[in-house]
Design an enzyme around this catalytic site. Structure first.
Site, PDB file in Angstrom:
ATOM      1  CB  CYS A   6      -0.995  -0.040   1.160  1.00 37.97           C
ATOM      2  SG  CYS A   6      -2.361   1.126   0.940  1.00 37.97           S
TER       3      CYS A   6
ATOM      4  CG  HIS B   9      -4.160  -3.514   2.465  1.00 36.79           C
ATOM      5  ND1 HIS B   9      -3.174  -3.059   3.293  1.00 36.79           N
ATOM      6  CD2 HIS B   9      -4.784  -2.423   1.988  1.00 36.79           C
ATOM      7  CE1 HIS B   9      -3.195  -1.735   3.326  1.00 36.79           C
ATOM      8  NE2 HIS B   9      -4.160  -1.320   2.539  1.00 36.79           N
TER       9      HIS B   9
ATOM     10  CD  GLU C 261      -2.144  -6.118   4.878  1.00 38.11           C
ATOM     11  OE1 GLU C 261      -1.641  -6.538   3.821  1.00 38.11           O
ATOM     12  OE2 GLU C 261      -2.311  -4.916   5.126  1.00 38.11           O
TER      13      GLU C 261
END
Lengths: 197, 251
Positions: A77, A178, A180
């Site tokens: 990001c 992202h 994650e």
């Protein structure tokens, strides 16, 4: 495997820590130069604003350090945007790892909302992060600024227009999305990052 | 192309899900982490956890729960309920929530929206609005419909958008629990008037209701609770249906 996460003034680092733990790795969150250089992998994550995060990196001499790293490094990001040469956000000179300028999304019509928030798909996949991918996989994005298509693109996404949603040059990898927060697809990308030869 | 999102909503009281006892294959039907995980595996795009606990003790339990959710679940999640000040937002984001949803606190103190946006970014600030249409006029309500704020839905939505809200979660009280579809006209007007995403809530009873919220209502996301909790609609079949109807969803 020693995974270090760069500690700086950006939010959203704990979700990367959680994602690493889900993969069975206990990461070290640090701004210590020696520890970052000694790690097998370095992750440069975050949410934040370009000029204030870049100022912090310079003040803590993390800018030169990140550029000098030799092991696989993954920017996420704002981390990816800071790895480019310049950002329109705050007219900020960045790390210059990727020769690209970060631009603000300009809506073409009312349906184009900024930031882009939600799940969008990946195409034109290149390199080890996307090993085993077919293209078309969805990942989670939250961003108002983007990296245009360029020679370092490791993935492309279409929002308003096509842009680079992942970058790759030498030992430097980066994702605008992202991983994650991108479900199983994101976990595969992080696992691929850990498994780079 | 950005996908339309499907969002199950879980109501939490004292650390346990209130609805959702009908969900299959769960060791602990009431465990919000396990239920959220199951939804995530089925293809939910995001989760919303609403804390409906009243007590101070319950709030602490909820923060601990948020930490467990963040450790386990690999998709974005929003938390709401009992957020009154910036310190509450800080605590929940630090516990690992991706976004917070505020409702009555925004009415009491509209500046809170500005403060959340400035301190944490607009993307974490979801403003939930419960509204009811009476004689053609949409008004915002608090406390489950007991308090009429006197504010017009569209005026309030524009105000919080201008103050820096990242998303609007609009629940139509006329449609909530009735299972005859979302408030598509009001949704479409919100989508036309606002520059931020709108999440439709209240009224889902069948798969075509989701389709209509996206096509007629122009919603960016659709939230539902009981149709998912009671297994009336499965997320995989819902997504296949929407895909077949030409709606871009993540499969």
């Amino acid at each position: 495997m020693d995974v270090a996460i760069v500690k700086y003034n950006a939010g959203n680092i704990c979700s990367v820590v959680n994602a690493m733990r889900r993969l069975g790795v206990e990461p070290l969150v640090t701004d210590d130069a020696e520890r970052l250089m000694a790690a097998d992998r370095v992750i440069f994550p975050g949410q934040g604003e370009a000029s204030t995060t870049m100022a912090y990196l310079r003040e803590h001499k993390l800018d030169r350090l990140i550029r000098s790293l030799k092991q696989p490094v993954l920017g996420i990001c704002i981390g990816m945007q800071l790895m480019c040469s310049h950002s329109e956000e705050g007219d900020t000179d960045c790390l210059g790892i990727f020769d690209a300028t970060v631009k603000r999304f300009m809506p073409l019509d009312h349906a184009d909302k900024v930031p882009q928030m939600g799940w969008n798909s990946l195409t034109d996949l290149q390199g080890p992060l996307f090993k085993g991918f077919k293209g078309g996989e969805f990942v989670y994005f939250v961003h108002s600024f983007y990296v245009p298509e360029n020679v370092h693109a490791a993935a492309k996404t279409h929002y308003i227009h096509p842009y680079s949603s992942a970058l790759w040059k030498d030992n430097f990898y980066a994702t605008q999305f992202h991983p994650e927060k991108s479900g199983e697809v994101g976990e595969r990308i992080l696992q691929n990052f850990l498994e780079i030869d | 192309m950005l996908a339309k999102r499907i969002i199950p909503c879980l109501d939490i009281k004292d650390g346990q899900t209130v609805k959702g006892t009908n969900f299959v294959n769960l060791r602990q039907a009431g465990d919000p982490v396990e239920l959220g995980s199951a939804y995530s595996q089925q293809g939910a795009d995001e989760l919303v956890y609403l804390d409906i606990t009243a007590s101070h003790e319950g709030r602490k339990t909820f923060t601990e729960l948020v930490k467990r959710i963040a450790a386990t679940i690999n998709i974005p999640f929003t938390v709401g309920g009992g957020i009154n000040e910036l310190a509450d937002v800080d605590r929940l984001l630090a516990a690992g929530a991706d976004k917070v949803s505020i409702n009555s606190a925004a009415f009491r103190n509209p500046q809170l929206v500005d403060d959340i946006a400035r301190n944490f970014g607009s993307q974490v600030c979801v403003v939930a609005i419960d509204a009811k249409e009476v004689e053609g006029e949409w008004s915002c309500y608090l406390n489950g419909g007991r308090i009429n704020t006197g504010k017009n839905l569209f005026d309030w939505a524009r105000e919080v958008c201008d103050r820096g809200a990242g998303e609007i979660l609009f629940t139509s009280m006329n449609h909530d629990g009735v299972k005859t579809g979302y408030a598509n006209e009001a949704l479409a007007r919100l989508a036309d008037e606002l520059t931020i995403p709108v999440i439709a809530s209240g009224g889902a009873g069948a798969m075509e209701h989701f389709r209509d919220a996206f096509t007629q209502g122009k919603a960016d996301a659709a939230l539902a609770a009981s149709v998912f909790h009671f297994g009336e609609i499965g997320i995989p079949e819902l997504k296949s249906y929407l895909c077949a109807q030409g709606i871009n969803v993540r499969i």
